[in-house]
Write a protein that holds these residues in place. Sequence first.
Motif, PDB file in Angstrom:
ATOM      1  N   VAL A 413       0.837  -1.155  -0.100  1.00 21.04           N
ATOM      2  CA  VAL A 413       0.014   0.013  -0.028  1.00 21.04           C
ATOM      3  C   VAL A 413       0.838   1.098  -0.185  1.00 21.04           C
ATOM      4  N   LYS A 414       0.294   2.475   0.060  1.00 21.49           N
ATOM      5  CA  LYS A 414       1.165   3.614  -0.247  1.00 21.49           C
ATOM      6  C   LYS A 414       2.130   3.980   0.980  1.00 21.49           C
ATOM      7  N   LYS A 415       1.790   3.551   2.239  1.00 23.62           N
ATOM      8  CA  LYS A 415       2.567   3.634   3.247  1.00 23.62           C
ATOM      9  C   LYS A 415       3.248   2.542   3.823  1.00 23.62           C
ATOM     10  N   GLY A 416       3.411   1.377   2.931  1.00 20.83           N
ATOM     11  CA  GLY A 416       4.184   0.135   3.331  1.00 20.83           C
ATOM     12  C   GLY A 416       3.527  -1.034   3.053  1.00 20.83           C
ATOM     13  N   VAL A 417       2.999  -1.835   4.042  1.00 27.87           N
ATOM     14  CA  VAL A 417       2.444  -2.985   3.807  1.00 27.87           C
ATOM     15  C   VAL A 417       1.238  -3.162   4.681  1.00 27.87           C
ATOM     16  N   ALA A 418       0.202  -3.790   4.362  1.00 25.44           N
ATOM     17  CA  ALA A 418      -0.943  -4.012   5.080  1.00 25.44           C
ATOM     18  C   ALA A 418      -1.687  -5.297   4.924  1.00 25.44           C
ATOM     19  N   PRO A 419      -2.042  -6.061   6.200  1.00 21.69           N
ATOM     20  CA  PRO A 419      -2.631  -7.230   5.936  1.00 21.69           C
ATOM     21  C   PRO A 419      -4.072  -7.414   5.083  1.00 21.69           C
ATOM     22  N   ARG A 420      -4.158  -8.498   4.348  1.00 25.51           N
ATOM     23  CA  ARG A 420      -5.493  -8.639   3.724  1.00 25.51           C
ATOM     24  C   ARG A 420      -5.755 -10.102   3.686  1.00 25.51           C
ATOM     25  N   HIS A 421      -7.175 -10.454   3.619  1.00 31.26           N
ATOM     26  CA  HIS A 421      -7.323 -12.083   3.764  1.00 31.26           C
ATOM     27  C   HIS A 421      -7.264 -12.565   2.468  1.00 31.26           C
ATOM     28  N   VAL A 422      -6.926 -14.047   2.325  1.00 35.03           N
ATOM     29  CA  VAL A 422      -6.610 -14.481   1.081  1.00 35.03           C
ATOM     30  C   VAL A 422      -6.994 -16.124   1.075  1.00 35.03           C
ATOM     31  N   ASP A 423      -7.080 -16.732  -0.050  1.00 29.16           N
ATOM     32  CA  ASP A 423      -7.309 -18.046  -0.055  1.00 29.16           C
ATOM     33  C   ASP A 423      -6.406 -18.631  -1.094  1.00 29.16           C
ATOM     34  N   LEU A 424      -6.182 -19.793  -1.570  1.00 31.98           N
ATOM     35  CA  LEU A 424      -5.467 -20.483  -2.220  1.00 31.98           C
ATOM     36  C   LEU A 424      -6.062 -21.482  -2.929  1.00 31.98           C
ATOM     37  N   ARG A 425      -5.619 -21.823  -4.493  1.00 34.86           N
ATOM     38  CA  ARG A 425      -6.075 -22.616  -5.472  1.00 34.86           C
ATOM     39  C   ARG A 425      -5.230 -23.182  -5.874  1.00 34.86           C
ATOM     40  N   PRO A 426      -4.427 -24.303  -5.357  1.00 33.82           N
ATOM     41  CA  PRO A 426      -3.540 -25.437  -5.878  1.00 33.82           C
ATOM     42  C   PRO A 426      -4.054 -26.001  -7.135  1.00 33.82           C
ATOM     43  N   PHE A 427      -3.358 -26.342  -8.143  1.00 31.00           N
ATOM     44  CA  PHE A 427      -3.677 -26.997  -9.363  1.00 31.00           C
ATOM     45  C   PHE A 427      -3.228 -28.480  -9.459  1.00 31.00           C
ATOM     46  N   VAL A 428      -4.176 -29.437  -9.610  1.00 34.46           N
ATOM     47  CA  VAL A 428      -3.629 -30.735  -9.585  1.00 34.46           C
ATOM     48  C   VAL A 428      -3.924 -31.489 -11.050  1.00 34.46           C
ATOM     49  N   LEU A 429      -3.110 -32.181 -11.502  1.00 29.35           N
ATOM     50  CA  LEU A 429      -2.990 -32.909 -12.718  1.00 29.35           C
ATOM     51  C   LEU A 429      -2.982 -34.240 -12.666  1.00 29.35           C
ATOM     52  N   VAL A 430      -4.018 -34.778 -12.999  1.00 26.09           N
ATOM     53  CA  VAL A 430      -4.528 -36.517 -12.920  1.00 26.09           C
ATOM     54  C   VAL A 430      -4.407 -37.197 -14.080  1.00 26.09           C
ATOM     55  N   SER A 431      -3.538 -38.384 -14.209  1.00 21.44           N
ATOM     56  CA  SER A 431      -3.437 -39.048 -15.390  1.00 21.44           C
ATOM     57  C   SER A 431      -3.641 -40.519 -14.648  1.00 21.44           C
ATOM     58  N   PRO A 432      -3.890 -41.597 -15.799  1.00 24.76           N
ATOM     59  CA  PRO A 432      -4.041 -43.045 -15.298  1.00 24.76           C
ATOM     60  C   PRO A 432      -2.935 -43.473 -14.071  1.00 24.76           C
ATOM     61  N   ASN A 433      -1.884 -43.049 -13.990  1.00 19.10           N
ATOM     62  CA  ASN A 433      -1.016 -43.450 -12.979  1.00 19.10           C
ATOM     63  C   ASN A 433      -0.317 -42.602 -12.079  1.00 19.10           C
ATOM     64  N   ARG A 434      -0.824 -41.465 -12.280  1.00 17.40           N
ATOM     65  CA  ARG A 434      -0.094 -40.431 -11.341  1.00 17.40           C
ATOM     66  C   ARG A 434      -0.891 -39.055 -11.141  1.00 17.40           C
ATOM     67  N   ILE A 435      -0.797 -38.537  -9.760  1.00 15.36           N
ATOM     68  CA  ILE A 435      -1.420 -37.216  -9.329  1.00 15.36           C
ATOM     69  C   ILE A 435      -0.335 -36.487  -8.954  1.00 15.36           C
ATOM     70  N   GLN A 436      -0.203 -35.322  -9.785  1.00 15.96           N
ATOM     71  CA  GLN A 436       0.705 -34.132  -9.575  1.00 15.96           C
ATOM     72  C   GLN A 436       0.151 -33.022  -8.966  1.00 15.96           C
ATOM     73  N   ILE A 437       0.657 -32.430  -8.024  1.00 12.56           N
ATOM     74  CA  ILE A 437       0.095 -31.060  -7.262  1.00 12.56           C
ATOM     75  C   ILE A 437       1.126 -30.059  -7.551  1.00 12.56           C
ATOM     76  N   ILE A 438       1.120 -28.950  -8.365  1.00 10.63           N
ATOM     77  CA  ILE A 438       1.918 -27.866  -8.616  1.00 10.63           C
ATOM     78  C   ILE A 438       2.077 -27.205  -7.592  1.00 10.63           C
ATOM     79  N   PRO A 439       3.477 -27.238  -7.137  1.00  8.45           N
ATOM     80  CA  PRO A 439       3.809 -26.301  -5.807  1.00  8.45           C
ATOM     81  C   PRO A 439       3.600 -24.921  -5.670  1.00  8.45           C
ATOM     82  N   GLY A 440       2.586 -24.388  -5.399  1.00  6.21           N
ATOM     83  CA  GLY A 440       2.104 -23.104  -5.454  1.00  6.21           C
ATOM     84  C   GLY A 440       0.743 -22.940  -5.684  1.00  6.21           C
ATOM     85  N   GLY A 441       0.450 -22.299  -6.566  1.00  8.64           N
ATOM     86  CA  GLY A 441      -1.001 -22.366  -6.835  1.00  8.64           C
ATOM     87  C   GLY A 441      -1.527 -20.802  -6.877  1.00  8.64           C
ATOM     88  N   LEU A 442      -2.632 -20.473  -7.289  1.00  4.97           N
ATOM     89  CA  LEU A 442      -3.025 -19.084  -7.300  1.00  4.97           C
ATOM     90  C   LEU A 442      -3.455 -18.525  -5.898  1.00  4.97           C
TER      91      LEU A 442
END
Length: 470
Positions: A413-442
């Motif tokens: 913010v203009k005067k520095g930093v300020a707290p705000r509420h968040v959520d997280l959407r990690p993305f997961v890829l599924v194939s017949p033999n594997r589940i991969q979770i991308i380390p991070g997300g939106l």
Amino acid sequence: MPFDEMLDADNRPRGPYSEYMSWYGEQDHARLLTKSRDAEAIFRKTGITFAVYGKEEAAERIIPFDIVPRVISGREWRKLAQGIEQRVAALNAFLDDIYHKQEIIRAGRVPRHLIERNVAFLPEMIGMRPPGGVYTHIIGTDIVRTGQDEFYVLEDNARTPSGVSYMLENRETMMQMFPELFHRVRVRPVENYPMLLRQSLEASAPPGCADKPRVAVLTPGIFNSAYYEHAFLADQMGVELVEGPDLRVIGGRVAMRTTQGYKPIDVLYRRVDDDFLDPLTFRPESALGVAGIMDVYRAGNITIANAPGTGIADDKAIYSYMPEIVEFYTGRKPLLENVPTYRCSEPDTLKYVLDNLADLVVKEVHGSGGYGMLVGPTASKKEISAFAAKLKSRPGNYIAQPTLSLSTVPILVKKGVAPRHVDLRPFVLVSPNRIQIIPGGLTRVALKAGSLVVNSSQGGGTKDTWVLED
């Protein structure tokens, strides 16, 4: 007080943020504000926009981007990833079961009417098993945090989860503007997502197709709110972006128009809703899908990602049964808990919800994007009264949840930093033999002080999500 992910009770940086805060303390604040404006210019120049339906002004908008990253430790991420993987495996097992033996219904763990009367349940999928047995190839699991080790699943996005392009563009922008930071802080990469997505889709191709399956992305077109993402992912994967008129069924295969004639497709990553996918099976007036594609699908000659009928897995009424679903198919209690949920379809529960509307969040079971919901603590008496009338007329259309004290992370913010509420959407890829979770997300952030609504359509923004290397 909400849990502050960056600072502890003594106002000292928590472990994951220590190196970033050390860097931040060395920066000139005016320079950071300039960088923030530079980031907006990058997004505007790149054309990273989304459409807001029903708004006459500024229908095409840029999602606000905050340059202070959200930082998650390797230990915290491992806990999240294990819980997400368990949940995704259970969701796929659930979908296979309800379209086949329906053992979970016969066991009395999920009511039959909740499945059979659900608009997202497709009778056309009964007895149909997708190639490789995968229903949800791409999943976005929304996570909220309330304490040091307190994570909850807010909802599962199993139809056509969006937002991954913003995750990738956020990271690229941060690396472009602050390359020195990535030398100081060891952050796990997300930029290989398009390659992993293509590999996962190819691994889900029908048996007997070519060594290099042909993949395409099906978009409704330029007027769709997520069109930028459709085009972005097709480009990044190196596959064709197609619309319904570009495709036709030829010789029992779905083929796309090319300069060399029609070429068959093995995997179609569709960003078109079920109702519009095949005018011969669903809406006859649809021009967005492909006439006859469901016949090709039933014959096993194409993979549709995500499979038709997966929407029932992210229905909010089904969500309330996820603890039972996870335990039924995995034999273990959920590693990640649901947010406590009240089913308004139950008379006693409905009475409680109506008596406590001012303290609850109420959502439509098929709603998304922050629409059709009531946030009791911030609603007026008039809004609460109007919503009570909706609840009484269609109680089965809603669920309610307590208002959680969502964690906060800093924004610039203009005067520095300020707290705000968040959520997280990690993305997961599924194939017949594997589940991969991308380390991070939106990470989605409520830019307005005190607001709990993080959706971009409701004024929220995004930020880069850093998962630290151990």
